[in-house]
Design a protein around this motif. Structure first.
Motif, PDB file in Angstrom:
ATOM      1  N   VAL A   3       4.268   4.009   7.444  1.00  0.00           N
ATOM      2  CA  VAL A   3       5.076   3.465   8.527  1.00  0.00           C
ATOM      3  C   VAL A   3       6.307   2.767   7.958  1.00  0.00           C
ATOM      4  N   ALA A   4       6.148   2.133   6.789  1.00  0.00           N
ATOM      5  CA  ALA A   4       7.258   1.408   6.174  1.00  0.00           C
ATOM      6  C   ALA A   4       7.072   1.371   4.660  1.00  0.00           C
ATOM      7  N   LEU A   5       8.203   1.324   3.970  1.00  0.00           N
ATOM      8  CA  LEU A   5       8.230   1.154   2.513  1.00  0.00           C
ATOM      9  C   LEU A   5       9.132  -0.040   2.252  1.00  0.00           C
ATOM     10  N   ARG A   6       8.581  -1.068   1.605  1.00  0.00           N
ATOM     11  CA  ARG A   6       9.327  -2.311   1.399  1.00  0.00           C
ATOM     12  C   ARG A   6       9.466  -2.607  -0.091  1.00  0.00           C
ATOM     13  N   VAL A   7      10.680  -2.934  -0.498  1.00  0.00           N
ATOM     14  CA  VAL A   7      10.942  -3.375  -1.863  1.00  0.00           C
ATOM     15  C   VAL A   7      11.061  -4.892  -1.814  1.00  0.00           C
ATOM     16  N   ASP A   8      10.125  -5.561  -2.479  1.00  0.00           N
ATOM     17  CA  ASP A   8      10.104  -7.027  -2.455  1.00  0.00           C
ATOM     18  C   ASP A   8       9.332  -7.487  -3.685  1.00  0.00           C
ATOM     19  N   GLU A   9       9.970  -8.232  -4.555  1.00  0.00           N
ATOM     20  CA  GLU A   9       9.307  -8.650  -5.797  1.00  0.00           C
ATOM     21  C   GLU A   9       8.095  -9.550  -5.541  1.00  0.00           C
ATOM     22  N   ARG A  10       7.984 -10.115  -4.344  1.00  0.00           N
ATOM     23  CA  ARG A  10       6.831 -10.963  -4.019  1.00  0.00           C
ATOM     24  C   ARG A  10       5.622 -10.131  -3.571  1.00  0.00           C
ATOM     25  N   LEU A  11       5.847  -8.868  -3.271  1.00  0.00           N
ATOM     26  CA  LEU A  11       4.816  -7.954  -2.778  1.00  0.00           C
ATOM     27  C   LEU A  11       4.248  -8.447  -1.453  1.00  0.00           C
ATOM     28  N   ILE A  12       3.121  -9.133  -1.454  1.00  0.00           N
ATOM     29  CA  ILE A  12       2.521  -9.612  -0.203  1.00  0.00           C
ATOM     30  C   ILE A  12       2.770 -11.106  -0.082  1.00  0.00           C
ATOM     31  N   HIS A  13       3.314 -11.508   1.048  1.00  0.00           N
ATOM     32  CA  HIS A  13       3.542 -12.922   1.348  1.00  0.00           C
ATOM     33  C   HIS A  13       3.365 -13.100   2.855  1.00  0.00           C
ATOM     34  N   ASP A  27      -2.805  -0.476   9.619  1.00  0.00           N
ATOM     35  CA  ASP A  27      -4.214  -0.440   9.235  1.00  0.00           C
ATOM     36  C   ASP A  27      -4.385  -0.936   7.801  1.00  0.00           C
ATOM     37  N   GLY A  28      -3.320  -0.782   6.995  1.00  0.00           N
ATOM     38  CA  GLY A  28      -3.453  -1.158   5.602  1.00  0.00           C
ATOM     39  C   GLY A  28      -2.125  -1.373   4.905  1.00  0.00           C
ATOM     40  N   LEU A  29      -2.211  -2.097   3.792  1.00  0.00           N
ATOM     41  CA  LEU A  29      -1.080  -2.308   2.891  1.00  0.00           C
ATOM     42  C   LEU A  29      -1.424  -1.639   1.568  1.00  0.00           C
ATOM     43  N   VAL A  30      -0.467  -0.901   1.022  1.00  0.00           N
ATOM     44  CA  VAL A  30      -0.638  -0.276  -0.286  1.00  0.00           C
ATOM     45  C   VAL A  30       0.378  -0.903  -1.228  1.00  0.00           C
ATOM     46  N   LEU A  68      -1.509   8.251  -1.428  1.00  0.00           N
ATOM     47  CA  LEU A  68      -0.663   8.532  -0.269  1.00  0.00           C
ATOM     48  C   LEU A  68      -0.597  10.025   0.054  1.00  0.00           C
ATOM     49  N   ASN A  69      -0.781  10.871  -0.946  1.00  0.00           N
ATOM     50  CA  ASN A  69      -0.780  12.314  -0.723  1.00  0.00           C
ATOM     51  C   ASN A  69      -2.141  12.848  -0.274  1.00  0.00           C
ATOM     52  N   ASP A  70      -3.150  11.999  -0.261  1.00  0.00           N
ATOM     53  CA  ASP A  70      -4.478  12.393   0.203  1.00  0.00           C
ATOM     54  C   ASP A  70      -4.436  12.530   1.729  1.00  0.00           C
ATOM     55  N   PRO A  71      -4.948  13.623   2.275  1.00  0.00           N
ATOM     56  CA  PRO A  71      -4.913  13.829   3.733  1.00  0.00           C
ATOM     57  C   PRO A  71      -5.567  12.699   4.534  1.00  0.00           C
ATOM     58  N   ARG A  72      -6.525  12.012   3.958  1.00  0.00           N
ATOM     59  CA  ARG A  72      -7.174  10.896   4.668  1.00  0.00           C
ATOM     60  C   ARG A  72      -6.196   9.753   4.927  1.00  0.00           C
ATOM     61  N   ALA A  73      -5.190   9.603   4.076  1.00  0.00           N
ATOM     62  CA  ALA A  73      -4.204   8.532   4.261  1.00  0.00           C
ATOM     63  C   ALA A  73      -3.339   8.787   5.489  1.00  0.00           C
ATOM     64  N   GLN A  74      -3.225  10.033   5.903  1.00  0.00           N
ATOM     65  CA  GLN A  74      -2.408  10.370   7.076  1.00  0.00           C
ATOM     66  C   GLN A  74      -2.997   9.807   8.365  1.00  0.00           C
ATOM     67  N   CYS A  92       9.055   8.104  -3.057  1.00  0.00           N
ATOM     68  CA  CYS A  92       9.714   9.000  -2.094  1.00  0.00           C
ATOM     69  C   CYS A  92       9.857  10.415  -2.648  1.00  0.00           C
ATOM     70  N   GLU A  93      10.213  10.528  -3.906  1.00  0.00           N
ATOM     71  CA  GLU A  93      10.390  11.850  -4.516  1.00  0.00           C
ATOM     72  C   GLU A  93       9.081  12.614  -4.636  1.00  0.00           C
ATOM     73  N   ARG A  94       7.985  11.909  -4.832  1.00  0.00           N
ATOM     74  CA  ARG A  94       6.705  12.570  -5.095  1.00  0.00           C
ATOM     75  C   ARG A  94       5.766  12.583  -3.903  1.00  0.00           C
ATOM     76  N   PHE A  95       6.204  12.007  -2.787  1.00  0.00           N
ATOM     77  CA  PHE A  95       5.393  12.017  -1.579  1.00  0.00           C
ATOM     78  C   PHE A  95       5.524  13.384  -0.932  1.00  0.00           C
ATOM     79  N   GLN A  96       4.406  14.054  -0.689  1.00  0.00           N
ATOM     80  CA  GLN A  96       4.437  15.439  -0.223  1.00  0.00           C
ATOM     81  C   GLN A  96       4.939  15.598   1.206  1.00  0.00           C
TER      82      GLN A  96
END
Length: 101
Positions: A3-13, A27-30, A68-74, A92-96
């Motif tokens: 749903v979103a891709l975030r660049v943040d050096e703090r990761l989770i806050h 549903d989840g954070l990766v 992320l490329n696993d069908p279950r993640a969809q 982004c380059e390697r996401f199928q």
């Protein structure tokens, strides 16, 4: 589904954990970060910031791409968190299912 891709050096806050998870109905954070994935204390700290109903997955960048490329993640609404633009580009380059972005 990513749903979103975030660049943040703090990761989770607080903003990610409390605001973005609800606003995006996640549903989840990766967390895709080699350093965090290999540091048990950092993994524990990051997971403590996440609401109980949200799944928190912390992987190396390479492992996160495989996940992320696993069908279950969809079937899940996921936000991917990285610390650098380089890691974001790699994902982004390697996401199928690139059309999803």
């Amino acid at each position: 589904m990513i749903v979103a891709l975030r660049v943040d050096e703090r990761l989770i806050h607080g903003q990610v954990a409390m605001t973005w998870t609800k606003a995006l109905k996640l549903d989840g954070l990766v967390v895709a970060n080699d350093e965090a994935a290999n540091n048990e204390i950092q993994k524990m700290s990051l997971k403590m910031a996440v609401p109980q109903e949200i799944k928190c997955i912390i992987k190396t960048v390479e492992s996160a791409i495989q996940l992320l490329n696993d069908p279950r993640a969809q079937k899940m609404r996921l936000m991917v968190l990285v610390t650098t633009v380089k890691d974001a580009v790699t994902i982004c380059e390697r996401f199928q299912d690139i059309e999803q972005f």
